[in-house]
Motif scaffolding. Structure first.
Motif, PDB file in Angstrom:
ATOM      1  N   GLN A 255      -5.108  -7.555  17.703  1.00 29.75           N
ATOM      2  CA  GLN A 255      -4.691  -6.313  17.058  1.00 29.75           C
ATOM      3  C   GLN A 255      -3.162  -6.199  17.019  1.00 29.75           C
ATOM      4  O   GLN A 255      -2.578  -5.805  16.008  1.00 29.75           O
ATOM      5  CB  GLN A 255      -5.294  -5.127  17.816  1.00 29.75           C
ATOM      6  N   GLN A 256      -2.517  -6.568  18.111  1.00 29.44           N
ATOM      7  CA  GLN A 256      -1.052  -6.528  18.175  1.00 29.44           C
ATOM      8  C   GLN A 256      -0.444  -7.449  17.110  1.00 29.44           C
ATOM      9  O   GLN A 256       0.486  -7.064  16.398  1.00 29.44           O
ATOM     10  CB  GLN A 256      -0.578  -6.950  19.564  1.00 29.44           C
ATOM     11  N   LEU A 257      -0.974  -8.664  17.023  1.00 29.96           N
ATOM     12  CA  LEU A 257      -0.464  -9.623  16.040  1.00 29.96           C
ATOM     13  C   LEU A 257      -0.688  -9.128  14.615  1.00 29.96           C
ATOM     14  O   LEU A 257       0.182  -9.266  13.744  1.00 29.96           O
ATOM     15  CB  LEU A 257      -1.128 -10.981  16.243  1.00 29.96           C
ATOM     16  N   ALA A 258      -1.867  -8.536  14.363  1.00 31.24           N
ATOM     17  CA  ALA A 258      -2.178  -8.038  13.027  1.00 31.24           C
ATOM     18  C   ALA A 258      -1.263  -6.879  12.651  1.00 31.24           C
ATOM     19  O   ALA A 258      -0.782  -6.790  11.507  1.00 31.24           O
ATOM     20  CB  ALA A 258      -3.640  -7.596  12.966  1.00 31.24           C
ATOM     21  N   LEU A 259      -1.006  -5.997  13.599  1.00 29.32           N
ATOM     22  CA  LEU A 259      -0.149  -4.850  13.327  1.00 29.32           C
ATOM     23  C   LEU A 259       1.288  -5.285  13.058  1.00 29.32           C
ATOM     24  O   LEU A 259       1.942  -4.784  12.127  1.00 29.32           O
ATOM     25  CB  LEU A 259      -0.204  -3.886  14.512  1.00 29.32           C
ATOM     26  N   GLU A 260       1.776  -6.233  13.859  1.00 25.53           N
ATOM     27  CA  GLU A 260       3.132  -6.739  13.649  1.00 25.53           C
ATOM     28  C   GLU A 260       3.259  -7.388  12.275  1.00 25.53           C
ATOM     29  O   GLU A 260       4.249  -7.172  11.561  1.00 25.53           O
ATOM     30  CB  GLU A 260       3.485  -7.749  14.745  1.00 25.53           C
ATOM     31  N   TYR A 261       2.266  -8.174  11.909  1.00 21.87           N
ATOM     32  CA  TYR A 261       2.316  -8.854  10.614  1.00 21.87           C
ATOM     33  C   TYR A 261       2.235  -7.838   9.476  1.00 21.87           C
ATOM     34  O   TYR A 261       2.969  -7.937   8.479  1.00 21.87           O
ATOM     35  CB  TYR A 261       1.176  -9.864  10.508  1.00 21.87           C
ATOM     36  N   ALA A 262       1.338  -6.854   9.612  1.00 22.69           N
ATOM     37  CA  ALA A 262       1.162  -5.861   8.555  1.00 22.69           C
ATOM     38  C   ALA A 262       2.428  -5.038   8.338  1.00 22.69           C
ATOM     39  O   ALA A 262       2.709  -4.600   7.216  1.00 22.69           O
ATOM     40  CB  ALA A 262      -0.010  -4.947   8.892  1.00 22.69           C
ATOM     41  N   ARG A 263       3.182  -4.814   9.406  1.00 14.57           N
ATOM     42  CA  ARG A 263       4.437  -4.071   9.274  1.00 14.57           C
ATOM     43  C   ARG A 263       5.488  -4.852   8.477  1.00 14.57           C
ATOM     44  O   ARG A 263       6.304  -4.261   7.772  1.00 14.57           O
ATOM     45  CB  ARG A 263       4.992  -3.754  10.670  1.00 14.57           C
ATOM     46  N   SER A 264       5.465  -6.172   8.611  1.00 12.16           N
ATOM     47  CA  SER A 264       6.528  -6.987   8.004  1.00 12.16           C
ATOM     48  C   SER A 264       6.148  -7.570   6.651  1.00 12.16           C
ATOM     49  O   SER A 264       7.028  -7.883   5.843  1.00 12.16           O
ATOM     50  CB  SER A 264       6.908  -8.129   8.955  1.00 12.16           C
ATOM     51  N   ARG A 265       4.886  -7.714   6.385  1.00  8.20           N
ATOM     52  CA  ARG A 265       4.445  -8.356   5.146  1.00  8.20           C
ATOM     53  C   ARG A 265       4.536  -7.379   3.978  1.00  8.20           C
ATOM     54  O   ARG A 265       3.959  -6.282   4.017  1.00  8.20           O
ATOM     55  CB  ARG A 265       3.004  -8.855   5.304  1.00  8.20           C
ATOM     56  N   VAL A 266       5.256  -7.772   2.940  1.00 11.89           N
ATOM     57  CA  VAL A 266       5.448  -6.930   1.757  1.00 11.89           C
ATOM     58  C   VAL A 266       4.772  -7.576   0.555  1.00 11.89           C
ATOM     59  O   VAL A 266       4.953  -8.774   0.281  1.00 11.89           O
ATOM     60  CB  VAL A 266       6.952  -6.732   1.460  1.00 11.89           C
ATOM     61  N   THR A 267       3.953  -6.794  -0.166  1.00 12.84           N
ATOM     62  CA  THR A 267       3.347  -7.248  -1.423  1.00 12.84           C
ATOM     63  C   THR A 267       3.541  -6.152  -2.465  1.00 12.84           C
ATOM     64  O   THR A 267       3.284  -4.976  -2.193  1.00 12.84           O
ATOM     65  CB  THR A 267       1.844  -7.535  -1.254  1.00 12.84           C
ATOM     66  N   PHE A 268       4.042  -6.551  -3.616  1.00 10.38           N
ATOM     67  CA  PHE A 268       4.270  -5.606  -4.710  1.00 10.38           C
ATOM     68  C   PHE A 268       5.057  -4.375  -4.245  1.00 10.38           C
ATOM     69  O   PHE A 268       4.749  -3.234  -4.586  1.00 10.38           O
ATOM     70  CB  PHE A 268       2.943  -5.178  -5.344  1.00 10.38           C
ATOM     71  N   GLY A 269       6.064  -4.637  -3.404  1.00  6.26           N
ATOM     72  CA  GLY A 269       6.979  -3.572  -3.008  1.00  6.26           C
ATOM     73  C   GLY A 269       6.511  -2.696  -1.871  1.00  6.26           C
ATOM     74  O   GLY A 269       7.210  -1.743  -1.504  1.00  6.26           O
ATOM     75  N   LYS A 270       5.373  -2.977  -1.286  1.00  2.00           N
ATOM     76  CA  LYS A 270       4.859  -2.171  -0.171  1.00  2.00           C
ATOM     77  C   LYS A 270       4.474  -3.064   0.999  1.00  2.00           C
ATOM     78  O   LYS A 270       3.964  -4.175   0.798  1.00  2.00           O
ATOM     79  CB  LYS A 270       3.622  -1.365  -0.602  1.00  2.00           C
ATOM     80  N   THR A 271       4.693  -2.547   2.221  1.00  2.21           N
ATOM     81  CA  THR A 271       4.185  -3.265   3.385  1.00  2.21           C
ATOM     82  C   THR A 271       2.674  -3.089   3.451  1.00  2.21           C
ATOM     83  O   THR A 271       2.112  -2.122   2.902  1.00  2.21           O
ATOM     84  CB  THR A 271       4.810  -2.735   4.685  1.00  2.21           C
ATOM     85  N   LEU A 272       2.022  -4.005   4.148  1.00  4.42           N
ATOM     86  CA  LEU A 272       0.561  -3.898   4.282  1.00  4.42           C
ATOM     87  C   LEU A 272       0.153  -2.614   4.996  1.00  4.42           C
ATOM     88  O   LEU A 272      -0.941  -2.085   4.748  1.00  4.42           O
ATOM     89  CB  LEU A 272       0.007  -5.110   5.040  1.00  4.42           C
ATOM     90  N   THR A 273       1.009  -2.110   5.890  1.00  6.53           N
ATOM     91  CA  THR A 273       0.673  -0.867   6.597  1.00  6.53           C
ATOM     92  C   THR A 273       0.665   0.339   5.661  1.00  6.53           C
ATOM     93  O   THR A 273       0.181   1.414   6.045  1.00  6.53           O
ATOM     94  CB  THR A 273       1.662  -0.604   7.743  1.00  6.53           C
ATOM     95  N   GLN A 274       1.168   0.200   4.468  1.00  5.71           N
ATOM     96  CA  GLN A 274       1.127   1.287   3.497  1.00  5.71           C
ATOM     97  C   GLN A 274      -0.123   1.233   2.629  1.00  5.71           C
ATOM     98  O   GLN A 274      -0.321   2.108   1.781  1.00  5.71           O
ATOM     99  CB  GLN A 274       2.374   1.232   2.605  1.00  5.71           C
ATOM    100  N   ARG A 275      -0.952   0.243   2.851  1.00 10.20           N
ATOM    101  CA  ARG A 275      -2.162   0.080   2.044  1.00 10.20           C
ATOM    102  C   ARG A 275      -3.381   0.551   2.843  1.00 10.20           C
ATOM    103  O   ARG A 275      -3.609   0.138   3.977  1.00 10.20           O
ATOM    104  CB  ARG A 275      -2.314  -1.375   1.609  1.00 10.20           C
ATOM    105  N   GLN A 276      -4.163   1.430   2.214  1.00 11.84           N
ATOM    106  CA  GLN A 276      -5.238   2.105   2.924  1.00 11.84           C
ATOM    107  C   GLN A 276      -6.273   1.145   3.496  1.00 11.84           C
ATOM    108  O   GLN A 276      -6.793   1.352   4.599  1.00 11.84           O
ATOM    109  CB  GLN A 276      -5.919   3.123   2.003  1.00 11.84           C
ATOM    110  N   ALA A 277      -6.576   0.089   2.767  1.00 15.73           N
ATOM    111  CA  ALA A 277      -7.580  -0.862   3.265  1.00 15.73           C
ATOM    112  C   ALA A 277      -7.149  -1.454   4.602  1.00 15.73           C
ATOM    113  O   ALA A 277      -7.971  -1.602   5.522  1.00 15.73           O
ATOM    114  CB  ALA A 277      -7.789  -1.979   2.238  1.00 15.73           C
ATOM    115  N   ILE A 278      -5.862  -1.780   4.739  1.00 15.74           N
ATOM    116  CA  ILE A 278      -5.350  -2.338   5.989  1.00 15.74           C
ATOM    117  C   ILE A 278      -5.296  -1.265   7.064  1.00 15.74           C
ATOM    118  O   ILE A 278      -5.619  -1.519   8.236  1.00 15.74           O
ATOM    119  CB  ILE A 278      -3.958  -2.959   5.762  1.00 15.74           C
ATOM    120  N   GLN A 279      -4.899  -0.059   6.690  1.00 13.75           N
ATOM    121  CA  GLN A 279      -4.868   1.049   7.641  1.00 13.75           C
ATOM    122  C   GLN A 279      -6.248   1.255   8.272  1.00 13.75           C
ATOM    123  O   GLN A 279      -6.367   1.450   9.487  1.00 13.75           O
ATOM    124  CB  GLN A 279      -4.423   2.337   6.942  1.00 13.75           C
ATOM    125  N   PHE A 280      -7.280   1.212   7.435  1.00 13.84           N
ATOM    126  CA  PHE A 280      -8.638   1.434   7.932  1.00 13.84           C
ATOM    127  C   PHE A 280      -9.081   0.301   8.863  1.00 13.84           C
ATOM    128  O   PHE A 280      -9.741   0.537   9.881  1.00 13.84           O
ATOM    129  CB  PHE A 280      -9.613   1.572   6.758  1.00 13.84           C
TER     130      PHE A 280
END
Length: 388
Positions: A255-280
């Motif tokens: 979970q820690q690794l996934a959260l760190e990656y989601a914070r840094s990974r940007v697709t189409f101008g948004k980090t993964l943490t800004q995408r609802q599917a990843i948030q869920f």
């Protein structure tokens, strides 16, 4: 210093080691494919291999539930590091309840202090893990002669003794089973290194064959007929709880690794943490991890109390935690996308290590059987009154 303050100090020490030296050891193990003896020596020097044993044995005397809190932290590290602390902190318990004073001095205490390594030796290639074991002994005077095969034996290559389950030749069921401490280099013992596994890299595993290997009767723990009691009663319940908590710790790491990656990974101008599917996904993981943690701690407290449902609780905890770990690591890898498939990513190692815990101390199918049998006993209708 209060007990809580003392535990907080130990906890901080473990956390610091896991994040620092432990992570460097993990990288070394993955590169070389083996656990060096220097790692064992370091963990022993720091007291990590005797946390659960009584102070009079040279241990730190932590209550089992407190030890499980530390097991959670160790399990965020490499699978082989977790395996070492799990086995060494538990195998003394299996021996101690049936050891004579002389055996305690010769085997139990040295296993706690790290002078000797003892491998838990139950599983056989041709049958299940229990009353159907076929490895046998014939007694001649003060010596047992041991014949048979074992496999999947953790630390079976580097150990000094095997804590081995066998049966007196001609016996069946639980009756006639014995627990023996067999020297690693005993005559007639053949050891084959079978350490090439999917995950938990570096933990040595062995296949063993014995051909009339002599074992002194004085190396038998308990009486004839008590062998499986030592293996299944003295070790299995706390070990299942420990493996369940290992699942919690490893899931936290994923979970820690996934959260760190989601914070840094940007697709189409948004980090993964800004995408609802990843948030869920991350929210579900957090809830599932916490639920498993609380069930494991409940099982640990029931074991501490000597409760009659401790075995059932341990199987429930292990069954639930393994399923949780499977789901969490799968989502964590998915969040990493294709990059997570590469060995350069820590999640790749975590994902492989997680699979091993589905088999340790019995599959989920075995745990379900244990729970169901316990439910039947607990819900058995009262006997009909005797007629007048």
């Amino acid at each position: 210093m209060s007990e809580d303050q003392s535990f907080d100090r130990i906890r901080a020490q473990v956390e610091e080691w896991v994040k620092g030296p432990g992570e460097r050891w993990a990288e070394h193990i993955e590169e070389d494919g083996e656990v060096p003896e220097a790692l064992w020596e370091e963990m022993n020097r720091l007291g990590f291999l005797r946390m659960a044993a009584p102070p009079k044995y040279g241990g730190q005397g932590l209550p089992f539930s407190r030890w499980m809190e530390l097991m959670e932290i160790f399990s965020r590290s490499h699978g082989s590091i977790r395996m070492i602390v799990h086995v060494v902190n538990g195998i003394w318990r299996a021996m101690d309840g049936h050891a004579s004073a002389q055996q305690r001095e010769r085997f139990v205490l040295p296993s706690v202090t790290g002078e000797i390594k003892i491998a838990f030796t139950l599983t056989e290639p041709g049958n299940g893990t229990g009353a159907d074991l076929t490895t046998s002994v014939v007694r001649e005077g003060d010596t047992y002669y041991l014949s048979g095969r074992k496999h999947l034996i953790t630390f079976g290559v580097r150990c000094d003794y095997y804590l081995l389950a066998a049966r007196v030749e001609g016996s069946s069921g639980h009756g006639g089973t014995v627990a023996l401490l067999v020297p690693r280099n005993a005559p007639g013992a053949q050891v084959k290194d079978t350490s090439h596994t999917m995950g938990v890299t570096g933990t040595d595993h062995a296949s063993l064959a014995f051909d009339r290997t002599p074992v002194p009767v004085g190396h038998r723990l308990g009486a004839e007929g008590e062998g499986l009691d030592i293996f299944l009663g003295g070790f299995l319940t706390p070990s299942r709880i420990s493996v369940a908590m290992s699942c919690v710790g490893l899931a936290e790491r994923a979970q820690q690794l996934a959260l760190e990656y989601a914070r840094s990974r940007v697709t189409f101008g948004k980090t993964l943490t800004q995408r609802q599917a990843i948030q869920f996904m991350l929210a579900e993981n957090a809830a599932d991890i916490e639920a498993a943690r609380q069930l494991v701690l409940h099982a640990a407290r029931r074991f501490e109390e000597g409760a009659d449902d401790a075995s059932m609780q341990s199987s429930m905890a292990k069954m639930h935690a393994v399923t949780m770990l499977t789901n969490v690591t799968d989502k964590a890898l998915q969040i990493h996308g294709g990059l997570g498939y590469w060995k350069s990513q820590k999640i790749e190692r975590v994902y492989r290590d997680a699979r091993a815990q589905r088999f340790e101390e019995g599959t989920n199918e075995v745990q379900k059987q244990v729970v169901f049998r316990a439910l039947l006993r607990r819900t058995r209708p009262p006997a009909a009154p005797e007629p007048n």
